[in-house]
Design a protein around this motif. Structure first.
Motif, PDB file in Angstrom:
ATOM      1  N   PRO A  77       0.794  -1.233   0.000  1.00 48.33           N
ATOM      2  CA  PRO A  77       0.000   0.000   0.000  1.00 48.33           C
ATOM      3  C   PRO A  77       0.828   1.285   0.000  1.00 48.33           C
ATOM      4  O   PRO A  77       0.494   2.232  -0.726  1.00 48.33           O
ATOM      5  CB  PRO A  77      -0.824  -0.139   1.285  1.00 48.33           C
ATOM      6  CG  PRO A  77      -1.020  -1.607   1.425  1.00 48.33           C
ATOM      7  CD  PRO A  77       0.287  -2.215   0.989  1.00 48.33           C
ATOM      8  N   ARG A  81       0.573   4.048  -3.112  1.00 45.98           N
ATOM      9  CA  ARG A  81       0.186   5.448  -2.956  1.00 45.98           C
ATOM     10  C   ARG A  81       1.116   6.374  -3.742  1.00 45.98           C
ATOM     11  O   ARG A  81       0.679   7.381  -4.315  1.00 45.98           O
ATOM     12  CB  ARG A  81       0.185   5.833  -1.483  1.00 45.98           C
ATOM     13  CG  ARG A  81      -0.878   5.109  -0.668  1.00 45.98           C
ATOM     14  CD  ARG A  81      -0.660   5.229   0.823  1.00 45.98           C
ATOM     15  NE  ARG A  81      -1.406   4.186   1.526  1.00 45.98           N
ATOM     16  CZ  ARG A  81      -0.989   3.577   2.632  1.00 45.98           C
ATOM     17  NH1 ARG A  81       0.178   3.920   3.196  1.00 45.98           N
ATOM     18  NH2 ARG A  81      -1.725   2.633   3.186  1.00 45.98           N
ATOM     19  N   THR A  98      -2.308  -4.760  -5.734  1.00 45.16           N
ATOM     20  CA  THR A  98      -1.825  -4.691  -4.356  1.00 45.16           C
ATOM     21  C   THR A  98      -2.988  -4.889  -3.385  1.00 45.16           C
ATOM     22  O   THR A  98      -4.069  -4.326  -3.574  1.00 45.16           O
ATOM     23  CB  THR A  98      -1.172  -3.319  -4.102  1.00 45.16           C
ATOM     24  OG1 THR A  98      -0.038  -3.190  -4.961  1.00 45.16           O
ATOM     25  CG2 THR A  98      -0.734  -3.170  -2.657  1.00 45.16           C
ATOM     26  N   THR A  99      -2.776  -5.682  -2.352  1.00 45.98           N
ATOM     27  CA  THR A  99      -3.819  -5.954  -1.362  1.00 45.98           C
ATOM     28  C   THR A  99      -3.478  -5.281  -0.029  1.00 45.98           C
ATOM     29  O   THR A  99      -2.429  -4.654   0.114  1.00 45.98           O
ATOM     30  CB  THR A  99      -4.017  -7.461  -1.157  1.00 45.98           C
ATOM     31  OG1 THR A  99      -2.783  -8.041  -0.696  1.00 45.98           O
ATOM     32  CG2 THR A  99      -4.434  -8.132  -2.456  1.00 45.98           C
ATOM     33  N   LEU A 101      -5.290  -2.852   1.253  1.00 45.32           N
ATOM     34  CA  LEU A 101      -5.596  -1.429   1.118  1.00 45.32           C
ATOM     35  C   LEU A 101      -6.574  -0.967   2.199  1.00 45.32           C
ATOM     36  O   LEU A 101      -7.501  -1.682   2.552  1.00 45.32           O
ATOM     37  CB  LEU A 101      -6.185  -1.140  -0.261  1.00 45.32           C
ATOM     38  CG  LEU A 101      -5.329  -1.533  -1.478  1.00 45.32           C
ATOM     39  CD1 LEU A 101      -6.069  -1.166  -2.759  1.00 45.32           C
ATOM     40  CD2 LEU A 101      -3.960  -0.872  -1.424  1.00 45.32           C
ATOM     41  N   ASP A 105      -7.067   4.418   1.086  1.00 45.69           N
ATOM     42  CA  ASP A 105      -6.482   4.064  -0.210  1.00 45.69           C
ATOM     43  C   ASP A 105      -7.557   4.008  -1.291  1.00 45.69           C
ATOM     44  O   ASP A 105      -7.344   4.448  -2.423  1.00 45.69           O
ATOM     45  CB  ASP A 105      -5.755   2.720  -0.124  1.00 45.69           C
ATOM     46  CG  ASP A 105      -4.527   2.779   0.762  1.00 45.69           C
ATOM     47  OD1 ASP A 105      -3.789   3.778   0.686  1.00 45.69           O
ATOM     48  OD2 ASP A 105      -4.311   1.829   1.534  1.00 45.69           O
ATOM     49  N   HIS A 106      -8.702   3.457  -0.934  1.00 43.71           N
ATOM     50  CA  HIS A 106      -9.799   3.393  -1.907  1.00 43.71           C
ATOM     51  C   HIS A 106     -10.311   4.789  -2.243  1.00 43.71           C
ATOM     52  O   HIS A 106     -10.699   5.058  -3.391  1.00 43.71           O
ATOM     53  CB  HIS A 106     -10.922   2.507  -1.373  1.00 43.71           C
ATOM     54  CG  HIS A 106     -10.576   1.047  -1.386  1.00 43.71           C
ATOM     55  ND1 HIS A 106     -10.516   0.310  -2.539  1.00 43.71           N
ATOM     56  CD2 HIS A 106     -10.237   0.198  -0.376  1.00 43.71           C
ATOM     57  CE1 HIS A 106     -10.168  -0.939  -2.255  1.00 43.71           C
ATOM     58  NE2 HIS A 106      -9.996  -1.032  -0.951  1.00 43.71           N
ATOM     59  N   GLN A 120      -8.830  -1.784 -10.314  1.00 45.25           N
ATOM     60  CA  GLN A 120      -8.339  -2.320  -9.038  1.00 45.25           C
ATOM     61  C   GLN A 120      -9.143  -3.551  -8.691  1.00 45.25           C
ATOM     62  O   GLN A 120     -10.368  -3.562  -8.798  1.00 45.25           O
ATOM     63  CB  GLN A 120      -8.475  -1.273  -7.928  1.00 45.25           C
ATOM     64  CG  GLN A 120      -7.944  -1.724  -6.567  1.00 45.25           C
ATOM     65  CD  GLN A 120      -9.008  -2.403  -5.715  1.00 45.25           C
ATOM     66  OE1 GLN A 120     -10.182  -2.057  -5.805  1.00 45.25           O
ATOM     67  NE2 GLN A 120      -8.607  -3.355  -4.895  1.00 45.25           N
TER      68      GLN A 120
END
Length: 264
Positions: A77, A81, A98-99, A101, A105-106, A120
Motif C-alpha cells: 500500500p 500510494r 496490491t492488497t 488497502l 487508499d480506496h 483495481q
C-alpha cells in the motif's frame, strides 16, 4: 499496436512472473521493471531476474522518459500510494493488484480515477471474479435463513489477513444483501460465541506454500452449499492482470473492476 507496459515490484514473486509473461505476450511491450532504491536486483536484466533469460531491459527505480500506456502495481500500500500519484501526473492507466488497502487508499483511487483509468481488484483471477458474482447471487436468493462463512488459505509468508480476495468475496455478499461490514465477525474465540442471525464469519489459514484457496459456505439445518476457488499456480493472477492491462489501455478515465472487463 502493442500496449506499452511498466511493472512495479518487478523482482517480487508476482513481479517476476509478470515480467516473464509480459515479455512473451506479442501484444505487450514491456518498457520498465521497477524496484525500490537499494534493491539487489537494480541494474540486472529483468528477464534474468525473472528466470526467463535476458530480455534487454534492466531493473530500475523509475519510469522511462516516454511514459507507458499502462502500469501494473503489485507492491505494498505505501508504494501504491506513490505510484498512483505518478500515474495521475503522467496520465498512465493503472492496474492495481496490491492488497491490504485501507479505506483511505480506496478514496485515493476514487479521486485519481477522475483523471485516469484505474482497474483495481483484490484478485486478478477471472475465476475468482466470477465467484464474487455467483456468491452474491446465492446470498441474495438464500437470505439470512442460511449461515454464511468465508474461509481463505494462503502461504505462510502472506502479511495481511483476511486476504483481499476474502474481503472482496465478503463485499459481494454484503452488497447483494444490503448489509455493511458490521455484519462481519472475525475468527471467533471465547466461551460464548454462538452464531448470531445474519452474521458472516471470516477465517484465515496460513499454511505452507498454499497459493490461494477461498470458500464461501451457505448452510441451513440439513444442507450446505460450498463455493470454492483454488489457485494452483500464480500465473492465473498474472494472466488476469495482463489481460486487464491490455483492456484498460485506451479506456476513458474511471474506476473499473475485473467484472467490467468480463461484462458481468
Amino acid at each position: 499496436m502493442n500496449t506499452t507496459l511498466a511493472i512495479t515490484g518487478g523482482s517480487g514473486r508476482m513481479g517476476q512472473r509478470l515480467v516473464a509473461l509480459a515479455h512473451a505476450d506479442s501484444r505487450l511491450h514491456l518498457v520498465a521493471a521497477i524496484e525500490r532504491d537499494g534493491h539487489a536486483a537494480l541494474g540486472r536484466d529483468a528477464g534474468e531476474v525473472a528466470g526467463a533469460g535476458p530480455i534487454g531491459l534492466s531493473v530500475t527505480t523509475d519510469l522511462p522518459a516516454v511514459p507507458p500506456a499502462v502500469m501494473i502495481d503489485f507492491t505494498a500500500p505505501v508504494a501504491m500510494r506513490q505510484w498512483i500519484d505518478v500515474c495521475r501526473r503522467r496520465k498512465i492507466a493503472l492496474v492495481i493488484g496490491t492488497t491490504g488497502l485501507a479505506d483511505s487508499d480506496h478514496k485515493l483511487i476514487d479521486d485519481a480515477a477522475k483523471e485516469i483509468a484505474i482497474l483495481q481488484a483484490p484478485n486478478m483471477s477471472l475465476g475468482v471474479n466470477l465467484l464474487f458474482k455467483i456468491a452474491g447471487e446465492v446470498a441474495k436468493i438464500l437470505g439470512d435463513d442460511y449461515d454464511k462463512e468465508i474461509v481463505e488459505g494462503h502461504h505462510r509468508f502472506k502479511k495481511d489477513a483476511p486476504s483481499g480476495t476474502a474481503m472482496g468475496l465478503a463485499e459481494a455478499i454484503l452488497k447483494a444483501m444490503g448489509k455493511t461490514r458490521d455484519s462481519l465477525v472475525y475468527d471467533r474465540h471465547g466461551d460464548d460465541v454462538v452464531r448470531k442471525p445474519g452474521e458472516i464469519g471470516m477465517h484465515a489459514l496460513r499454511i505452507g506454500d498454499e497459493i490461494g484457496r477461498h470458500t464461501a459456505y451457505f448452510a441451513a439445518l440439513g444442507e450446505r452449499l460450498e463455493l470454492t476457488h483454488v489457485a494452483t499456480n500464480r500465473d492465473t493472477f498474472v494472466h488476469g492482470a495482463l489481460k486487464a492491462a491490455k483492456w484498460l489501455a485506451g479506456q476513458k478515465s474511471g474506476r473499473y473492476a475485473i467484472a467490467d472487463m468480463l461484462g458481468l
